[in-house]
Design an enzyme around this catalytic site. Structure first.
Site, short mmCIF file in Angstrom:
data_model
loop_
_atom_site.label_atom_id
_atom_site.label_comp_id
_atom_site.label_asym_id
_atom_site.label_seq_id
_atom_site.Cartn_x
_atom_site.Cartn_y
_atom_site.Cartn_z
N HIS A 103 0.87 -1.18 0.00
CA HIS A 103 0.00 0.00 0.00
C HIS A 103 0.90 1.23 0.00
O HIS A 103 1.77 1.36 0.87
CB HIS A 103 -0.90 0.00 1.23
CG HIS A 103 -1.85 -1.16 1.26
ND1 HIS A 103 -2.94 -1.25 0.43
CD2 HIS A 103 -1.86 -2.29 2.01
CE1 HIS A 103 -3.58 -2.39 0.67
NE2 HIS A 103 -2.95 -3.04 1.63
N HIS A 125 -0.38 -6.74 -5.34
CA HIS A 125 -0.38 -8.01 -4.62
C HIS A 125 0.33 -9.04 -5.48
O HIS A 125 0.14 -9.07 -6.69
CB HIS A 125 -1.83 -8.44 -4.36
CG HIS A 125 -1.99 -9.89 -4.02
ND1 HIS A 125 -2.60 -10.79 -4.87
CD2 HIS A 125 -1.61 -10.59 -2.93
CE1 HIS A 125 -2.60 -11.99 -4.30
NE2 HIS A 125 -2.00 -11.91 -3.14
N ASN A 151 1.73 -13.29 -5.11
CA ASN A 151 1.82 -14.48 -4.27
C ASN A 151 2.19 -15.65 -5.17
O ASN A 151 1.63 -15.80 -6.24
CB ASN A 151 0.46 -14.72 -3.58
CG ASN A 151 0.29 -16.14 -3.06
OD1 ASN A 151 -0.58 -16.87 -3.50
ND2 ASN A 151 1.14 -16.54 -2.13
N HIS A 188 0.44 -5.82 -17.46
CA HIS A 188 -0.05 -6.99 -18.21
C HIS A 188 1.01 -7.52 -19.17
O HIS A 188 1.16 -8.74 -19.32
CB HIS A 188 -1.33 -6.63 -18.99
CG HIS A 188 -2.54 -6.49 -18.12
ND1 HIS A 188 -2.91 -7.45 -17.20
CD2 HIS A 188 -3.47 -5.51 -18.00
CE1 HIS A 188 -4.02 -7.06 -16.58
NE2 HIS A 188 -4.37 -5.88 -17.04
N HIS A 197 -20.54 -8.38 -4.28
CA HIS A 197 -21.62 -7.55 -3.71
C HIS A 197 -21.69 -6.18 -4.37
O HIS A 197 -22.73 -5.54 -4.31
CB HIS A 197 -21.47 -7.43 -2.19
CG HIS A 197 -20.21 -6.77 -1.74
ND1 HIS A 197 -18.97 -7.36 -1.90
CD2 HIS A 197 -19.98 -5.58 -1.14
CE1 HIS A 197 -18.04 -6.56 -1.39
NE2 HIS A 197 -18.64 -5.47 -0.94
N GLY A 215 -6.98 -20.96 12.60
CA GLY A 215 -5.90 -20.72 13.56
C GLY A 215 -4.55 -20.39 12.94
O GLY A 215 -3.52 -20.67 13.53
N GLY A 216 -4.56 -19.78 11.76
CA GLY A 216 -3.30 -19.32 11.15
C GLY A 216 -2.72 -18.14 11.92
O GLY A 216 -3.31 -17.66 12.89
N ASN A 217 -1.57 -17.66 11.47
CA ASN A 217 -0.92 -16.54 12.13
C ASN A 217 -1.64 -15.24 11.74
O ASN A 217 -1.50 -14.75 10.61
CB ASN A 217 0.55 -16.49 11.74
CG ASN A 217 1.29 -15.42 12.51
OD1 ASN A 217 1.07 -14.24 12.31
ND2 ASN A 217 2.16 -15.83 13.42
#
Lengths: 296, 296
Positions: free
Chosen positions: A124, A134, A136, A167, A197, A279-281
C-alpha cells in the site's frame, strides 16, 4: 534426500530468495525519494522526519499441538516514505488438513497430510498515483503436488501505461512457458478478484493460477518467472509516479478504494478466510490490510 | 386488516418511531457541542467550519424481479461534529428465502415466504473517549413470528462507569419482562460479538436476543423497551465525554480498534454476510463501517 524433499527445499529456497530480492529492490526505491523530491510532495512535512524505510523481519512458528505438524514463516514489513505499508511473508508449513477441508483439496481426500510453502506480498503506497499491488506464489504438496500464484495491480488513479506495462510483463512470463497461459490466467484473475456484492473488479487484474501440475521443473520455472516479472515491472511503475504531486481528493479516493481491498480480503479471499478460521498466524494474514482506510 | 397484518404494521411503525426519536436525540447532542467547548478539543480547527450535524435520509426499494417480493427501507446518515458517522436504517421487506437459506430459518422449511422489518444503528464517534455503539431490533414473520435484536457498546478507551451504566439500562429493560432475560441475553451478546481469530471481544457487550416468540404483545413490548433503554442511556454516555480533550495516541488507538469492528462485520456478522451475499442494499448494509480506520 528424496527427489520430493529436494523439490520442497528448492521451492522454499526460491521463495526466500525472491523475498530478499524484492525487499532489496523496495529499499532502493525508498532511498531514491531524495529530500528535494519529497519537498514537492503534499506530505513533505510528514516525510521530513522520516528516514528511508527498511524492512523489519519477524519469525513465527506453527504450533497446533500435533507433533506431525510444524514449520513457520517470516514476516517482513516496511513502513516507509514511498511504501506506506508493505508486507512480504514467506512460510513453509506442514501437517494434516481438517477432515472437512481435506475434501476440497486435490490429493488430500484419502490422505490429509500436506506441505505448503510460498511467498506473498501486498504493498500500500503513500501516493494515490502509485498503484497498490499483490503478488503471491506457492507450492503445495499432498499426494499431488502443484504450484499456484499470480500478481494483480490496484491503481487508485487509473493510468493506461501502468496497466499495459503490468499486463505485458506477466504476458511475457507466461508466453515463455505456454501460449495459452496468459489468456487463461488473466481471465482467472479477473474472475477471482471481483467484489460480487458491488459487481466491481478489485483493480485492473493481472494473472492468477492454481493447481498447476504439468511438469514439476517446468511449473517451478514458470513460477520463478512470474516472481521475476513482478520484480522487474512493479518498481518501474513505482518510479514512474513516486515524484508526482497529488491532490487531497486523490488521497481521499485512495482511502476509499482501499476499503474495497479490505472488503475483498475479508469477504472473499480464500487464503485469508481459511487462515483466519483455522488458527493461522493472524498478524501475517492481516498484514495485507491497508494502513489507513475510509468508508466516508 | 388481519391481526397478523396489524402486528406487522405496528412493529414497522414502532421501528420508524424509534428511528425518529434517536435521530432527534442525536441532533440535539450535535447542537450541544458549542463553539467554546469545541475550541478545547484537539480537532477544534476541523470543527471550526462544521455546522452541527443533521441526518440525511435516502429511501431504497427492494427489487428482485419477483412480483411477490418487495418493500424497502430508509437510510439515515449523519456526519457531524460529535458523531463522526452514524447510520440508522429502517426497512420492511418481504419475499421468499432461497431454498438453501430457508432450511436455516425457523418456520421457513416448508414455506419460504417471509416478512421482515427492523431498525439498525451504528455510531462511530469523533472522540475516542466516546464509545462506538450498535443497536438493532427486528421482527420476522414466516409461518412463525419472532422478535430479535440487542445493543452493544464498544469503548475505545475503557470507562467503568459507562460500561456499568450501559449494562444497567439494558438489565432494567430486561428485568421488567423476565428475570432470566438479562443473564441469558448478555451471555448471548458476549458469545456473538467475539472475534474468534483474535480471541477478543468486540467491545464490552450488552444484550443480544433472537427467535423470541413467547407472547407477541409481551415480546413487542420488550423489544420497544430495549430501544427505549438504548435511547435513554447512550446519549448520557456521549454527554459524559464529548467535552473531554483526547490525545493523538487515543485517536490512533480508536482507529485501530475500529479495524476490529470492520473485521467482525465482514468476517462474522450474520446480517452483513447474508445481506451482501444475497443482493441486499450494499450502501445500507455497509453503512456500519467506520469512516476512518487503521491497520498500522
Amino acid at each position: 534426500m528424496s527427489i520430493q524433499e529436494e523439490r520442497k527445499s528448492r521451492a522454499s529456497a526460491w521463495f526466500e530468495d525472491l523475498r530478499d530480492r524484492i525487499c532489496a529492490a523496495f529499499e532502493t526505491i525508498e532511498d531514491e525519494l531524495t529530500p528535494d523530491v519529497a519537498a514537492k510532495l503534499p506530505i513533505a512535512a510528514e516525510l521530513g522526519d522520516l528516514a528511508p524505510g527498511r524492512f523489519e523481519r519477524k519469525a513465527w512458528s506453527r504450533e497446533d499441538g500435533d507433533p506431525a505438524a510444524g514449520g513457520g514463516g517470516v514476516m517482513s514489513i516496511m513502513r516507509g516514505r514511498v511504501f506506506e505499508k508493505v508486507g512480504v511473508n514467506v512460510s513453509a508449513v506442514w501437517g494434516k488438513f481438517s477432515p472437512d477441508f481435506a475434501q476440497q483439496i486435490p490429493g488430500a481426500t484419502d490422505d490429509p497430510r500436506f506441505w505448503a510453502s510460498g511467498v506473498s506480498l501486498v504493498a500500500h503506497m503513500r501516493s494515490p498515483l502509485v498503484p497498490a499491488v499483490h503478488m503471491n506464489t506457492r507450492h503445495i504438496v499432498t499426494t499431488k503436488s502443484w504450484f499456484g500464484g499470480g500478481a494483480d495491480l490496484t491503481p487508485m488513479v487509473p493510468d493506461e501505461a501502468d496497466t499495459r506495462a503490468f499486463h505485458a510483463a506477466l504476458k511475457a512470463a507466461c508466453d515463455k512457458h505456454d501460449p495459452d497461459y496468459h489468456a487463461r490466467f488473466k481471465q482467472w484473475c479477473d474472475t477471482y478478484f471481483h467484489l460480487k456484492h458491488r459487481d466491481e473488479p478489485r483493480g485492473v487484474g493481472g494473472i492468477f493460477y492454481d493447481n498447476l501440475e504439468s511438469d514439476w521443473e517446468a511449473d517451478f520455472a514458470f513460477t520463478r518467472d512470474v516472481g521475476l516479472a513482478f520484480l522487474d515491472v512493479y518498481p518501474k511503475i513505482v518510479r514512474r509516479h513516486m515524484a508526482e504531486a497529488w491532490t487531497p481528493a486523490q488521497r481521499e479516493h485512495q482511502l476509499v478504494r482501499r476499503g474495497r481491498y479490505v472488503e475483498f480480503n475479508l469477504l472473499y479471499d480464500r487464503g485469508t478466510l481459511f487462515g483466519l478460521k483455522t488458527g493461522g498466524n493472524v498478524e501475517a494474514i492481516l498484514m495485507s490490510l491497508p494502513p489507513a482506510v475510509a468508508w466516508p
